[in-house]
Design a protein around this motif. Structure first.
Motif, mmCIF file in Angstrom:
data_model
loop_
_atom_site.group_PDB
_atom_site.id
_atom_site.type_symbol
_atom_site.label_atom_id
_atom_site.label_comp_id
_atom_site.label_asym_id
_atom_site.label_seq_id
_atom_site.Cartn_x
_atom_site.Cartn_y
_atom_site.Cartn_z
ATOM 1 N N THR A 198 14.920 10.479 -1.411
ATOM 2 C CA THR A 198 13.755 9.723 -0.954
ATOM 3 C C THR A 198 14.147 8.709 0.108
ATOM 4 O O THR A 198 13.469 8.562 1.133
ATOM 5 C CB THR A 198 13.085 9.007 -2.136
ATOM 6 O OG1 THR A 198 12.721 9.971 -3.132
ATOM 7 C CG2 THR A 198 11.836 8.260 -1.693
ATOM 8 N N GLY A 226 4.146 4.842 8.389
ATOM 9 C CA GLY A 226 3.328 4.786 7.181
ATOM 10 C C GLY A 226 3.892 5.654 6.069
ATOM 11 O O GLY A 226 3.898 5.262 4.894
ATOM 12 N N ARG A 227 4.409 6.823 6.450
ATOM 13 C CA ARG A 227 5.027 7.694 5.453
ATOM 14 C C ARG A 227 6.274 7.043 4.877
ATOM 15 O O ARG A 227 6.524 7.121 3.660
ATOM 16 C CB ARG A 227 5.381 9.038 6.098
ATOM 17 C CG ARG A 227 6.115 10.011 5.188
ATOM 18 C CD ARG A 227 5.329 10.356 3.961
ATOM 19 N NE ARG A 227 5.973 11.403 3.164
ATOM 20 C CZ ARG A 227 5.891 11.513 1.852
ATOM 21 N NH1 ARG A 227 5.172 10.612 1.152
ATOM 22 N NH2 ARG A 227 6.488 12.492 1.201
ATOM 23 N N VAL A 229 6.877 3.835 4.599
ATOM 24 C CA VAL A 229 6.415 2.756 3.708
ATOM 25 C C VAL A 229 5.981 3.321 2.362
ATOM 26 O O VAL A 229 6.299 2.774 1.297
ATOM 27 C CB VAL A 229 5.267 1.976 4.379
ATOM 28 C CG1 VAL A 229 4.533 1.097 3.361
ATOM 29 C CG2 VAL A 229 5.801 1.129 5.531
ATOM 30 N N GLU A 230 5.273 4.445 2.397
ATOM 31 C CA GLU A 230 4.817 5.099 1.163
ATOM 32 C C GLU A 230 6.002 5.536 0.311
ATOM 33 O O GLU A 230 6.010 5.351 -0.919
ATOM 34 C CB GLU A 230 3.947 6.306 1.517
ATOM 35 C CG GLU A 230 3.498 7.136 0.332
ATOM 36 C CD GLU A 230 2.820 8.428 0.752
ATOM 37 O OE1 GLU A 230 2.395 9.181 -0.148
ATOM 38 O OE2 GLU A 230 2.724 8.700 1.970
ATOM 39 N N LEU A 231 7.008 6.102 0.947
ATOM 40 C CA LEU A 231 8.184 6.563 0.218
ATOM 41 C C LEU A 231 8.924 5.392 -0.421
ATOM 42 O O LEU A 231 9.326 5.457 -1.582
ATOM 43 C CB LEU A 231 9.121 7.322 1.161
ATOM 44 C CG LEU A 231 8.608 8.691 1.635
ATOM 45 C CD1 LEU A 231 9.384 9.151 2.856
ATOM 46 C CD2 LEU A 231 8.708 9.719 0.517
ATOM 47 N N ALA A 233 7.686 2.582 -1.294
ATOM 48 C CA ALA A 233 6.852 2.013 -2.363
ATOM 49 C C ALA A 233 7.001 2.785 -3.665
ATOM 50 O O ALA A 233 6.806 2.219 -4.750
ATOM 51 C CB ALA A 233 5.387 1.994 -1.929
ATOM 52 N N ASN A 234 7.352 4.069 -3.569
ATOM 53 C CA ASN A 234 7.486 4.894 -4.768
ATOM 54 C C ASN A 234 8.878 4.848 -5.377
ATOM 55 O O ASN A 234 9.107 5.435 -6.435
ATOM 56 C CB ASN A 234 7.123 6.350 -4.444
ATOM 57 C CG ASN A 234 5.636 6.523 -4.215
ATOM 58 O OD1 ASN A 234 4.824 5.813 -4.813
ATOM 59 N ND2 ASN A 234 5.262 7.446 -3.344
ATOM 60 N N ARG A 239 10.074 -1.201 -6.133
ATOM 61 C CA ARG A 239 8.998 -1.839 -6.899
ATOM 62 C C ARG A 239 9.505 -3.049 -7.671
ATOM 63 O O ARG A 239 8.747 -3.966 -7.969
ATOM 64 C CB ARG A 239 8.373 -0.824 -7.875
ATOM 65 C CG ARG A 239 7.616 0.306 -7.180
ATOM 66 C CD ARG A 239 6.694 1.020 -8.163
ATOM 67 N NE ARG A 239 7.423 1.652 -9.245
ATOM 68 C CZ ARG A 239 7.883 2.896 -9.188
ATOM 69 N NH1 ARG A 239 7.733 3.621 -8.089
ATOM 70 N NH2 ARG A 239 8.511 3.422 -10.222
ATOM 71 N N HIS A 252 8.107 -1.557 7.701
ATOM 72 C CA HIS A 252 6.852 -2.317 7.744
ATOM 73 C C HIS A 252 6.629 -2.969 9.106
ATOM 74 O O HIS A 252 5.515 -2.912 9.660
ATOM 75 C CB HIS A 252 6.848 -3.383 6.653
ATOM 76 C CG HIS A 252 6.488 -2.869 5.298
ATOM 77 N ND1 HIS A 252 5.185 -2.605 4.919
ATOM 78 C CD2 HIS A 252 7.260 -2.565 4.225
ATOM 79 C CE1 HIS A 252 5.157 -2.172 3.670
ATOM 80 N NE2 HIS A 252 6.406 -2.133 3.228
ATOM 81 N N ARG A 255 5.699 -0.474 11.749
ATOM 82 C CA ARG A 255 4.354 0.063 11.514
ATOM 83 C C ARG A 255 3.298 -0.892 12.063
ATOM 84 O O ARG A 255 2.346 -0.470 12.750
ATOM 85 C CB ARG A 255 4.150 0.280 10.015
ATOM 86 C CG ARG A 255 2.811 0.908 9.652
ATOM 87 C CD ARG A 255 2.650 0.911 8.158
ATOM 88 N NE ARG A 255 1.410 1.552 7.725
ATOM 89 C CZ ARG A 255 0.815 1.293 6.561
ATOM 90 N NH1 ARG A 255 1.375 0.411 5.718
ATOM 91 N NH2 ARG A 255 -0.296 1.900 6.234
ATOM 92 N N ASP A 274 -0.067 -4.523 3.510
ATOM 93 C CA ASP A 274 0.907 -3.741 2.733
ATOM 94 C C ASP A 274 2.274 -4.431 2.738
ATOM 95 O O ASP A 274 2.968 -4.449 1.719
ATOM 96 C CB ASP A 274 1.040 -2.330 3.315
ATOM 97 C CG ASP A 274 -0.194 -1.475 3.072
ATOM 98 O OD1 ASP A 274 -0.974 -1.810 2.157
ATOM 99 O OD2 ASP A 274 -0.362 -0.479 3.796
#
Length: 292
Positions: A198, A226-227, A229-231, A233-234, A239, A252, A255, A274
């Motif tokens: 990831t 954006g992708r 950032v999504e990765l 975040a997971n 987290r 970030h 973006r 975000d």
């Protein structure tokens, strides 16, 4: 799988003391004095990580005083250290060079457990990168002779996954980002819990986004960032606030910036929100967007 090589320390050499010698003391002392300059050259070379010079000097010194077991161990240690240096580069050719050096060290000290284990690890790492299945299997089986515990802890499915990750990394290094991202997205879909895959995918997306931004393709770049950032975040460690902050911040910040460059202020504000949720603050970007 990046199992650590077990270290074999270079023994402290005394030019006037020969461990396990069989020759008369007077002859041993005389011979030791003749190799003292070579030993000094080798020790200085090891200190600056010039292992080629160190090995050449130790080999000549040992050839002159084959009864000197300390020189024998020092030569084996120099081979082992050059192997560790090669292995750190990670590529298949470097691993083969490390294998050759470890085999040379084992000729000198065939019963040394650290050398045996290190050779097993290097053989196993070669098997991960070897594309020929029969060759990969042979390397793995030989590795089992030297480091059975490491092989048992590395199931075949992990080996295959590591091979795919290595190939993706090679594609990134070659600048073939689309091919690398495609493979990493497939790996991520199959192994969503694999944090290393990831992270590598997120970094590749950031790199691709930067390329697109440099060509003023701000919308395409925004999607890539954006992708990423999504990765991030997971990822569990993101987290819990333990993410690689530099990587996360770059994704970030880029973006937000590309959406501003595209004059898409609504998207830039959402990207800023975000970032705030991720614990990041960009005061200059906040002022530019009129956010308190």
């Amino acid at each position: 799988m990046r199992a650590l090589l077990c270290g074999l320390l270079v023994p402290a050499l005394s030019c006037l003391a020969a461990c396990g010698a069989t020759r008369p003391q007077s002859e041993r002392s005389e011979d030791a004095e003749t190799v003292a300059p070579l030993v000094a050259t080798a020790e200085r070379a090891v200190a600056r990580e010039d292992y080629d010079t160190a090995i050449a000097s130790y080999e000549e010194a040992y050839a002159r005083t084959p009864w000197n077991l300390r020189l024998k161990r020092a030569l084996a240690a120099a081979y082992a250290e050059r192997a560790a240096h090669s292995r750190d580069r990670g590529r298949l050719g470097a691993l083969r060079a490390a294998e050759r050096d470890l085999r040379m060290a084992l000729r000198l000290l065939p019963d040394e457990p650290a050398l045996q284990r290190n050779l097993g690890i290097v053989l196993l790492e070669q098997s991960v990168r070897e594309m020929d299945p029969s060759r990969a299997g042979a390397l793995r089986e030989e590795a089992r002779r030297y480091a059975p515990d490491v092989v048992e802890e590395t199931p075949i499915v992990q080996v295959r996954l590591e091979r795919r990750l290595d190939l993706a990394f090679e594609l990134i290094e070659q600048g073939k980002l689309e091919a690398a991202i495609g493979e990493l997205e497939r790996i991520h879909a199959e192994y969503p819990e694999h944090a290393g895959a990831t992270r590598l995918l997120a970094r590749a997306q950031v790199r691709k986004g930067s390329e697109l931004a440099a060509r003023a393709n701000y919308e395409g770049a925004g999607a890539r960032f954006g992708r990423a950032v999504e990765l991030y975040a997971n990822l569990e460690h993101c987290r819990t606030g333990e993410c690689e902050r530099a990587d996360l911040k770059l994704a970030h910040q880029n973006r937000i910036t590309v959406w501003l460059n595209a004059n898409r202020r609504a998207e830039a504000r959402r990207a800023l929100e975000d970032a705030s949720l991720a614990g990041l603050r960009f005061p200059e970007l906040r002022r530019e967007l009129g956010v308190d």
